[in-house]
Design an enzyme around this catalytic site. Structure first.
Site, PDB file in Angstrom:
ATOM      1  N   GLY A  21      46.129  35.066  44.669  1.00  0.00           N
ATOM      2  CA  GLY A  21      44.820  35.470  44.151  1.00  0.00           C
ATOM      3  C   GLY A  21      44.805  35.762  42.664  1.00  0.00           C
ATOM      4  O   GLY A  21      43.917  36.480  42.193  1.00  0.00           O
ATOM      5  N   GLN A  22      45.759  35.214  41.925  1.00  0.00           N
ATOM      6  CA  GLN A  22      45.729  35.439  40.473  1.00  0.00           C
ATOM      7  C   GLN A  22      44.433  34.884  39.901  1.00  0.00           C
ATOM      8  O   GLN A  22      44.088  33.719  40.146  1.00  0.00           O
ATOM      9  CB  GLN A  22      46.934  34.774  39.798  1.00  0.00           C
ATOM     10  CG  GLN A  22      46.978  35.052  38.294  1.00  0.00           C
ATOM     11  CD  GLN A  22      48.197  34.444  37.602  1.00  0.00           C
ATOM     12  OE1 GLN A  22      48.980  33.728  38.223  1.00  0.00           O
ATOM     13  NE2 GLN A  22      48.348  34.736  36.327  1.00  0.00           N
ATOM     14  N   SER A  23      43.713  35.720  39.150  1.00  0.00           N
ATOM     15  CA  SER A  23      42.422  35.285  38.605  1.00  0.00           C
ATOM     16  C   SER A  23      42.412  35.272  37.077  1.00  0.00           C
ATOM     17  O   SER A  23      41.544  34.630  36.478  1.00  0.00           O
ATOM     18  CB  SER A  23      41.298  36.186  39.128  1.00  0.00           C
ATOM     19  OG  SER A  23      41.506  37.526  38.738  1.00  0.00           O
TER      20      SER A  23
ATOM     21  N   ASP B 277      41.989  48.835  34.949  1.00  0.00           N
ATOM     22  CA  ASP B 277      41.312  47.678  35.544  1.00  0.00           C
ATOM     23  C   ASP B 277      39.811  47.960  35.643  1.00  0.00           C
ATOM     24  O   ASP B 277      39.390  49.064  36.008  1.00  0.00           O
ATOM     25  CB  ASP B 277      41.897  47.394  36.940  1.00  0.00           C
ATOM     26  CG  ASP B 277      41.542  46.000  37.440  1.00  0.00           C
ATOM     27  OD1 ASP B 277      42.454  45.165  37.540  1.00  0.00           O
ATOM     28  OD2 ASP B 277      40.348  45.763  37.726  1.00  0.00           O
ATOM     29  N   ILE B 278      39.026  46.948  35.359  1.00  0.00           N
ATOM     30  CA  ILE B 278      37.560  47.100  35.366  1.00  0.00           C
ATOM     31  C   ILE B 278      37.019  47.252  36.793  1.00  0.00           C
ATOM     32  O   ILE B 278      35.923  47.785  36.993  1.00  0.00           O
ATOM     33  CB  ILE B 278      36.915  45.886  34.643  1.00  0.00           C
ATOM     34  CG1 ILE B 278      35.547  46.209  34.102  1.00  0.00           C
ATOM     35  CG2 ILE B 278      36.892  44.655  35.523  1.00  0.00           C
ATOM     36  CD1 ILE B 278      35.015  45.172  33.119  1.00  0.00           C
TER      37      ILE B 278
ATOM     38  N   HIS C  63      49.985  44.927  37.876  1.00  0.00           N
ATOM     39  CA  HIS C  63      49.036  45.927  38.357  1.00  0.00           C
ATOM     40  C   HIS C  63      49.839  47.171  38.734  1.00  0.00           C
ATOM     41  O   HIS C  63      50.762  47.076  39.558  1.00  0.00           O
ATOM     42  CB  HIS C  63      48.342  45.458  39.643  1.00  0.00           C
ATOM     43  CG  HIS C  63      47.449  44.272  39.507  1.00  0.00           C
ATOM     44  ND1 HIS C  63      46.070  44.368  39.500  1.00  0.00           N
ATOM     45  CD2 HIS C  63      47.728  42.944  39.407  1.00  0.00           C
ATOM     46  CE1 HIS C  63      45.549  43.151  39.407  1.00  0.00           C
ATOM     47  NE2 HIS C  63      46.531  42.271  39.351  1.00  0.00           N
TER      48      HIS C  63
ATOM     49  N   HIS D 108      50.192  39.905  34.016  1.00  0.00           N
ATOM     50  CA  HIS D 108      49.876  41.338  34.042  1.00  0.00           C
ATOM     51  C   HIS D 108      50.480  41.963  35.280  1.00  0.00           C
ATOM     52  O   HIS D 108      50.442  41.375  36.361  1.00  0.00           O
ATOM     53  CB  HIS D 108      48.364  41.579  34.008  1.00  0.00           C
ATOM     54  CG  HIS D 108      47.592  40.772  35.014  1.00  0.00           C
ATOM     55  ND1 HIS D 108      47.322  39.429  34.838  1.00  0.00           N
ATOM     56  CD2 HIS D 108      47.048  41.106  36.202  1.00  0.00           C
ATOM     57  CE1 HIS D 108      46.640  38.982  35.863  1.00  0.00           C
ATOM     58  NE2 HIS D 108      46.469  39.978  36.727  1.00  0.00           N
TER      59      HIS D 108
HETATM   60  P1  AMP Z   1      44.655  39.112  39.157  1.00  0.00           P
HETATM   61  O1  AMP Z   1      43.649  38.799  40.236  1.00  0.00           O
HETATM   62  O2  AMP Z   1      45.982  39.572  39.644  1.00  0.00           O
HETATM   63  O3  AMP Z   1      44.745  37.983  38.153  1.00  0.00           O
HETATM   64  O4  AMP Z   1      44.068  40.380  38.407  1.00  0.00           O
HETATM   65  C1  AMP Z   1      43.133  40.315  37.396  1.00  0.00           C
HETATM   66  C2  AMP Z   1      42.558  41.700  37.251  1.00  0.00           C
HETATM   67  O5  AMP Z   1      41.924  41.796  35.995  1.00  0.00           O
HETATM   68  C3  AMP Z   1      41.542  42.071  38.313  1.00  0.00           C
HETATM   69  O6  AMP Z   1      41.968  43.221  39.029  1.00  0.00           O
HETATM   70  C4  AMP Z   1      40.266  42.333  37.492  1.00  0.00           C
HETATM   71  O7  AMP Z   1      39.499  43.387  38.014  1.00  0.00           O
HETATM   72  C5  AMP Z   1      40.841  42.664  36.125  1.00  0.00           C
HETATM   73  N1  AMP Z   1      39.957  42.413  35.006  1.00  0.00           N
HETATM   74  C6  AMP Z   1      39.272  41.282  34.744  1.00  0.00           C
HETATM   75  N2  AMP Z   1      38.574  41.427  33.593  1.00  0.00           N
HETATM   76  C7  AMP Z   1      38.873  42.661  33.122  1.00  0.00           C
HETATM   77  C8  AMP Z   1      38.468  43.390  31.959  1.00  0.00           C
HETATM   78  N3  AMP Z   1      37.625  42.884  31.058  1.00  0.00           N
HETATM   79  N4  AMP Z   1      38.934  44.653  31.792  1.00  0.00           N
HETATM   80  C9  AMP Z   1      39.781  45.182  32.707  1.00  0.00           C
HETATM   81  N5  AMP Z   1      40.197  44.530  33.814  1.00  0.00           N
HETATM   82  C10 AMP Z   1      39.747  43.299  34.021  1.00  0.00           C
END
Ligand code: AMP
Length: 113
Positions: free
Chosen positions: A92-94, A29-30, A101, A99
């Site tokens: 909080g899915q973004s 994760d970034i 975690h 995916h």
């Molecule tokens: P969620 O909020 O469960 O949808 O998780 C999305 C995750 O993706 C978050 O923890 C972000 O930090 C991660 N994320 C978003 N863009 C990237 C990226 N380019 N590389 C790695 N992780 C990312």
């Protein structure tokens, strides 16, 4: 705009890949929330757990199996770890490419925030 996790799976956006095969990619994760924070995704675009059907059962099992194998490989077998799939706005899915975690390396609070 193309899905960011599809782009990572296709290597058009860089990521620190920890594992990959023909169906699954796992990358760091970034914005890590724990010493180990890996995202395990299917290469196939599925937006969220809300879109899972019978056809995805084997693939979803594979996401969990790979999560547990990565946790073991990275030394978290004994202390434990958490695997989370945020689904929809209240969770909080973004990123709308499903995916898991994999979080490990510190004591994780419960209930989650
Ligand atoms: P969620 O909020 O469960 O949808 O998780 C999305 C995750 O993706 C978050 O923890 C972000 O930090 C991660 N994320 C978003 N863009 C990237 C990226 N380019 N590389 C790695 N992780 C990312």
């Amino acid at each position: 705009m193309k899905c960011i996790f599809c782009s990572i799976a296709e290597k058009s956006i860089p990521a620190k890949v920890e594992y990959e095969d023909t169906e699954v990619v796992a990358f760091h994760d970034i914005n890590p929330q724990a010493p180990t924070h890996i995202l395990v995704i299917p290469r196939k675009h599925i937006a969220s757990l809300r879109d899972i059907s019978q056809a995805h059962v084997e693939l979803m099992g594979k996401l969990l199996k790979i999560s547990s194998e990565l946790a073991r490989k990275l030394g978290h077998e004994e202390r434990g770890y958490r695997v989370v799939i945020n689904t929809g706005p209240d969770a909080g899915q973004s990123v709308f490419h499903i995916h898991a975690h994999l979080l490990a390396g510190r004591s994780l609070g419960w209930p989650p925030g």
